[in-house]
Motif scaffolding. Structure first.
Motif, PDB file in Angstrom:
ATOM      1  N   ALA A  77     135.955  65.265  56.231  1.00  0.00           N
ATOM      2  CA  ALA A  77     136.574  66.056  57.300  1.00  0.00           C
ATOM      3  C   ALA A  77     136.485  67.546  56.995  1.00  0.00           C
ATOM      4  O   ALA A  77     136.200  68.363  57.879  1.00  0.00           O
ATOM      5  CB  ALA A  77     138.031  65.638  57.476  1.00  0.00           C
ATOM      6  N   ARG A  78     136.708  67.924  55.752  1.00  0.00           N
ATOM      7  CA  ARG A  78     136.658  69.340  55.390  1.00  0.00           C
ATOM      8  C   ARG A  78     135.262  69.918  55.626  1.00  0.00           C
ATOM      9  O   ARG A  78     135.126  71.063  56.063  1.00  0.00           O
ATOM     10  CB  ARG A  78     137.066  69.533  53.932  1.00  0.00           C
ATOM     11  N   ARG A  79     134.233  69.123  55.346  1.00  0.00           N
ATOM     12  CA  ARG A  79     132.868  69.616  55.551  1.00  0.00           C
ATOM     13  C   ARG A  79     132.635  69.941  57.034  1.00  0.00           C
ATOM     14  O   ARG A  79     131.978  70.930  57.365  1.00  0.00           O
ATOM     15  CB  ARG A  79     131.860  68.582  55.058  1.00  0.00           C
ATOM     16  N   LEU A  80     133.196  69.119  57.922  1.00  0.00           N
ATOM     17  CA  LEU A  80     133.060  69.401  59.354  1.00  0.00           C
ATOM     18  C   LEU A  80     133.776  70.690  59.733  1.00  0.00           C
ATOM     19  O   LEU A  80     133.255  71.502  60.506  1.00  0.00           O
ATOM     20  CB  LEU A  80     133.623  68.234  60.170  1.00  0.00           C
ATOM     21  N   TRP A  81     134.975  70.895  59.195  1.00  0.00           N
ATOM     22  CA  TRP A  81     135.721  72.130  59.486  1.00  0.00           C
ATOM     23  C   TRP A  81     134.994  73.352  58.931  1.00  0.00           C
ATOM     24  O   TRP A  81     134.976  74.417  59.563  1.00  0.00           O
ATOM     25  CB  TRP A  81     137.127  72.040  58.900  1.00  0.00           C
ATOM     26  N   GLU A  82     134.409  73.213  57.742  1.00  0.00           N
ATOM     27  CA  GLU A  82     133.683  74.345  57.164  1.00  0.00           C
ATOM     28  C   GLU A  82     132.472  74.719  58.021  1.00  0.00           C
ATOM     29  O   GLU A  82     132.147  75.909  58.160  1.00  0.00           O
ATOM     30  CB  GLU A  82     133.233  73.991  55.742  1.00  0.00           C
ATOM     31  N   GLU A  83     131.824  73.725  58.588  1.00  0.00           N
ATOM     32  CA  GLU A  83     130.678  74.006  59.448  1.00  0.00           C
ATOM     33  C   GLU A  83     131.095  74.766  60.702  1.00  0.00           C
ATOM     34  O   GLU A  83     130.273  75.467  61.309  1.00  0.00           O
ATOM     35  CB  GLU A  83     129.983  72.691  59.819  1.00  0.00           C
ATOM     36  N   GLU A  84     132.367  74.641  61.090  1.00  0.00           N
ATOM     37  CA  GLU A  84     132.845  75.359  62.270  1.00  0.00           C
ATOM     38  C   GLU A  84     132.828  76.868  62.066  1.00  0.00           C
ATOM     39  O   GLU A  84     132.678  77.624  63.023  1.00  0.00           O
ATOM     40  CB  GLU A  84     134.262  74.911  62.635  1.00  0.00           C
ATOM     41  N   LEU A  85     133.013  77.317  60.822  1.00  0.00           N
ATOM     42  CA  LEU A  85     132.945  78.757  60.576  1.00  0.00           C
ATOM     43  C   LEU A  85     131.547  79.291  60.899  1.00  0.00           C
ATOM     44  O   LEU A  85     131.402  80.424  61.366  1.00  0.00           O
ATOM     45  CB  LEU A  85     133.309  79.074  59.115  1.00  0.00           C
ATOM     46  N   GLY A  86     130.540  78.471  60.656  1.00  0.00           N
ATOM     47  CA  GLY A  86     129.188  78.871  61.030  1.00  0.00           C
ATOM     48  C   GLY A  86     129.053  79.016  62.534  1.00  0.00           C
ATOM     49  O   GLY A  86     128.415  79.960  63.024  1.00  0.00           O
ATOM     50  N   LEU A  87     129.670  78.102  63.276  1.00  0.00           N
ATOM     51  CA  LEU A  87     129.646  78.212  64.732  1.00  0.00           C
ATOM     52  C   LEU A  87     130.389  79.463  65.191  1.00  0.00           C
ATOM     53  O   LEU A  87     129.930  80.182  66.089  1.00  0.00           O
ATOM     54  CB  LEU A  87     130.284  76.971  65.364  1.00  0.00           C
TER      55      LEU A  87
ATOM     56  N   ARG B 268     140.578  81.816  63.928  1.00  0.00           N
ATOM     57  CA  ARG B 268     141.863  81.837  63.223  1.00  0.00           C
ATOM     58  C   ARG B 268     142.405  80.424  63.024  1.00  0.00           C
ATOM     59  O   ARG B 268     142.961  80.102  61.975  1.00  0.00           O
ATOM     60  CB  ARG B 268     142.866  82.696  63.984  1.00  0.00           C
ATOM     61  N   MET B 269     142.240  79.580  64.037  1.00  0.00           N
ATOM     62  CA  MET B 269     142.697  78.205  63.928  1.00  0.00           C
ATOM     63  C   MET B 269     141.919  77.447  62.857  1.00  0.00           C
ATOM     64  O   MET B 269     142.490  76.705  62.054  1.00  0.00           O
ATOM     65  CB  MET B 269     142.573  77.524  65.295  1.00  0.00           C
ATOM     66  N   VAL B 270     140.598  77.631  62.834  1.00  0.00           N
ATOM     67  CA  VAL B 270     139.760  76.950  61.843  1.00  0.00           C
ATOM     68  C   VAL B 270     140.128  77.394  60.431  1.00  0.00           C
ATOM     69  O   VAL B 270     140.274  76.566  59.523  1.00  0.00           O
ATOM     70  CB  VAL B 270     138.265  77.218  62.127  1.00  0.00           C
ATOM     71  N   VAL B 271     140.308  78.686  60.240  1.00  0.00           N
ATOM     72  CA  VAL B 271     140.668  79.203  58.913  1.00  0.00           C
ATOM     73  C   VAL B 271     142.019  78.658  58.472  1.00  0.00           C
ATOM     74  O   VAL B 271     142.195  78.248  57.314  1.00  0.00           O
ATOM     75  CB  VAL B 271     140.682  80.745  58.922  1.00  0.00           C
ATOM     76  N   GLU B 272     142.973  78.652  59.377  1.00  0.00           N
ATOM     77  CA  GLU B 272     144.303  78.121  59.037  1.00  0.00           C
ATOM     78  C   GLU B 272     144.212  76.667  58.594  1.00  0.00           C
ATOM     79  O   GLU B 272     144.871  76.252  57.633  1.00  0.00           O
ATOM     80  CB  GLU B 272     145.235  78.247  60.230  1.00  0.00           C
ATOM     81  N   LYS B 273     143.379  75.886  59.283  1.00  0.00           N
ATOM     82  CA  LYS B 273     143.238  74.475  58.911  1.00  0.00           C
ATOM     83  C   LYS B 273     142.548  74.335  57.559  1.00  0.00           C
ATOM     84  O   LYS B 273     142.943  73.491  56.733  1.00  0.00           O
ATOM     85  CB  LYS B 273     142.440  73.746  59.989  1.00  0.00           C
ATOM     86  N   LEU B 274     141.521  75.136  57.307  1.00  0.00           N
ATOM     87  CA  LEU B 274     140.825  75.062  56.022  1.00  0.00           C
ATOM     88  C   LEU B 274     141.723  75.470  54.862  1.00  0.00           C
ATOM     89  O   LEU B 274     141.513  75.048  53.726  1.00  0.00           O
ATOM     90  CB  LEU B 274     139.583  75.963  56.054  1.00  0.00           C
TER      91      LEU B 274
ATOM     92  N   LEU C  47     143.655  69.497  54.048  1.00  0.00           N
ATOM     93  CA  LEU C  47     142.235  69.545  53.703  1.00  0.00           C
ATOM     94  C   LEU C  47     142.021  70.095  52.299  1.00  0.00           C
ATOM     95  O   LEU C  47     140.939  70.580  51.972  1.00  0.00           O
ATOM     96  CB  LEU C  47     141.471  70.401  54.721  1.00  0.00           C
ATOM     97  N   SER C  48     143.062  70.007  51.475  1.00  0.00           N
ATOM     98  CA  SER C  48     142.988  70.505  50.093  1.00  0.00           C
ATOM     99  C   SER C  48     142.500  71.948  50.069  1.00  0.00           C
ATOM    100  O   SER C  48     141.617  72.324  49.283  1.00  0.00           O
ATOM    101  CB  SER C  48     142.050  69.620  49.253  1.00  0.00           C
ATOM    102  N   GLY C  49     143.076  72.762  50.935  1.00  0.00           N
ATOM    103  CA  GLY C  49     142.590  74.116  51.128  1.00  0.00           C
ATOM    104  C   GLY C  49     143.156  75.142  50.168  1.00  0.00           C
ATOM    105  O   GLY C  49     144.112  74.887  49.442  1.00  0.00           O
ATOM    106  N   LYS C  50     142.544  76.323  50.202  1.00  0.00           N
ATOM    107  CA  LYS C  50     143.021  77.482  49.460  1.00  0.00           C
ATOM    108  C   LYS C  50     142.892  78.700  50.366  1.00  0.00           C
ATOM    109  O   LYS C  50     142.253  78.663  51.416  1.00  0.00           O
ATOM    110  CB  LYS C  50     142.210  77.684  48.174  1.00  0.00           C
ATOM    111  N   SER C  51     143.511  79.784  49.945  1.00  0.00           N
ATOM    112  CA  SER C  51     143.526  80.981  50.779  1.00  0.00           C
ATOM    113  C   SER C  51     142.117  81.518  51.027  1.00  0.00           C
ATOM    114  O   SER C  51     141.285  81.583  50.126  1.00  0.00           O
ATOM    115  CB  SER C  51     144.372  82.069  50.114  1.00  0.00           C
ATOM    116  N   LEU C  52     141.893  81.928  52.277  1.00  0.00           N
ATOM    117  CA  LEU C  52     140.627  82.552  52.660  1.00  0.00           C
ATOM    118  C   LEU C  52     140.847  83.984  53.119  1.00  0.00           C
ATOM    119  O   LEU C  52     139.976  84.559  53.790  1.00  0.00           O
ATOM    120  CB  LEU C  52     139.970  81.744  53.787  1.00  0.00           C
ATOM    121  N   VAL C  53     141.985  84.573  52.756  1.00  0.00           N
ATOM    122  CA  VAL C  53     142.322  85.890  53.302  1.00  0.00           C
ATOM    123  C   VAL C  53     141.324  86.958  52.853  1.00  0.00           C
ATOM    124  O   VAL C  53     140.971  87.854  53.638  1.00  0.00           O
ATOM    125  CB  VAL C  53     143.777  86.279  52.928  1.00  0.00           C
TER     126      VAL C  53
END
Length: 385
Positions: free
Chosen positions: A182-192, A211-217, A222-228
């Motif tokens: 699932a995380r790989r799909l969300w990461e690909e959204e940043l490319g879009l 902003r929504m995609v970054v918040e989810k990542l 999704l075992s995320g970390k800050s992307l600020v």
């Protein structure tokens, strides 16, 4: 009339008789397709063939939000829950009320939280995951549907329902697939997002979606970390490419407080950061002092300086704040002295900023004045008339 500097071409107002007849034929075919889909749904035919029919209809009219709900019903009630070689366990149709749709989350707010909640409330309750992992039909369906949406977004980049459906698909991925998949799909959204914002850097749908995609990542789901840091660097890239990109400046303003907090910035580092931002603004305003986006961001910086509740310099004294603000006013005066007399927009915006500093003077008890309670106005064009 123009949109972001691109002239709009008026549609033809006079049609020939042949054009009218062609249009009638198209309407008849369109209505027949709608009727066919409605009939098959009433018969509970939740099959790939019916999904293909909805694709055909949505390619013609992506604003038909009811068909987006029908498409989601096909996936949740039949296709997602179907094993690769077995029939769908779901035979009961959703209630009629489930086919209704709510207002677009982007109509209510560009914030990612409201978008996520609204999109999830639009669809029927999903059955438990049947095919988690990276090989099941669920992943294939989600990826195929995401690919189906890309040409639609290119043609209709500001259609609420296309963005909403994409959000819903990613939410289904989070719910039904293993976290790494699932995380790989969300990461690909940043490319879009990058692609769509290159096509139109001020598409507020694209920025809200990003902003929504970054918040989810960044989320624990999704075992995320800050992307600020990455997102702040992205705003720098976008404003360097186009100083008039209001959405990029806005995103930047939202990231700054969190950026400094995560850096554990000292008072000295915070002041250096603010110095750099004001230097950027000074150079930009000298380049184009009539650009409203620049003045909005400059005003944001002044408010963060004068308002203790949002300040990025929390330990500055009142005297230090006023000295700093007045130094910025002196810079603006210097810019005005070098401007043509006819440039009234510069003078008017300068008065708005200077007025804030006057309001921010210490009161009798030594506290900051009214500026601490004034939000950034959105009607500057009216002020300067």
């Amino acid at each position: 009339m123009t949109s972001h500097g691109v002239p709009r071409i008026a549609a033809a107002t006079v049609r020939t008789e042949q054009q009218r007849q062609d249009e009638i034929v198209k309407i008849e075919k369109y209505q027949a397709l709608v009727d066919l889909i409605e009939t098959k749904i009433q018969e509970q035919q939740y099959t790939p063939e019916v999904l293909a029919l909805t694709s055909k209809l949505l390619t013609k009219n992506p604003e038909y939000y009811t068909i987006w709900n029908v498409r989601r019903r096909l996936l949740t009630s039949g296709l997602f829950s179907k094993s690769p070689d077995g029939p769908s366990p779901s035979t009961q149709p959703p209630s009629t009320s489930q086919a209704k749709t709510t207002n677009s989350p982007y109509e209510k707010s560009p914030s990612s939280t409201s978008t996520s909640n609204a999109a999830s409330n639009e669809t029927p309750q999903s059955p438990p995951p049947q095919n988690p992992g990276n090989n099941g039909t669920t992943l294939e369906l989600i990826k195929d549907d995401l690919s189906f949406l890309v040409p639609l977004l290119k043609q209709w980049p500001k259609c609420y329902w296309i963005w909403n459906h994409r959000i819903w698909l990613l939410q289904q991925a989070t719910f039904r697939l293993d976290v790494p998949v699932a995380r790989r799909l969300w990461e690909e959204e940043l490319g879009l997002c990058n692609y769509m914002l290159v096509r139109d850097s001020r598409n507020f749908h694209g920025w809200g979606y990003r902003r929504m995609v970054v918040e989810k990542l960044e989320s624990p789901s999704l075992s995320g970390k800050s992307l600020v840091e990455e997102e702040f660097a992205y705003t720098t890239k976008m404003v360097n490419a186009n100083l008039s990109n209001f959405s990029a400046w806005h995103n930047r303003s939202q990231l700054i407080p969190r950026l400094l907090d995560e850096r554990n910035a000292s008072d000295e580092a915070r002041k250096e950061f603010l110095d750099e931002e004001f230097d950027t603004m000074r150079n930009a305003l000298w380049t184009d002092a009539s650009d409203q986006s620049l003045w909005f961001y400059h005003q944001f910086l002044m408010v963060t300086l004068l308002d203790r509740t949002v300040s990025i310099l929390p330990n500055f004294t009142t005297e230090q704040r006023l000295d700093y603000a007045n130094s910025q006013i002196d810079d603006l005066k210097e810019m005005l002295d070098g401007a043509e007399d006819s440039d009234s927009r510069r003078a008017a915006r300068f008065k708005v900023v200077a007025g804030r500093v006057e309001e921010a003077g210490p009161s009798e008890d030594g506290e900051m004045g009214r500026a601490g309670k004034i939000s950034i106005p959105l009607n500057i064009p009216n002020i300067i008339k």
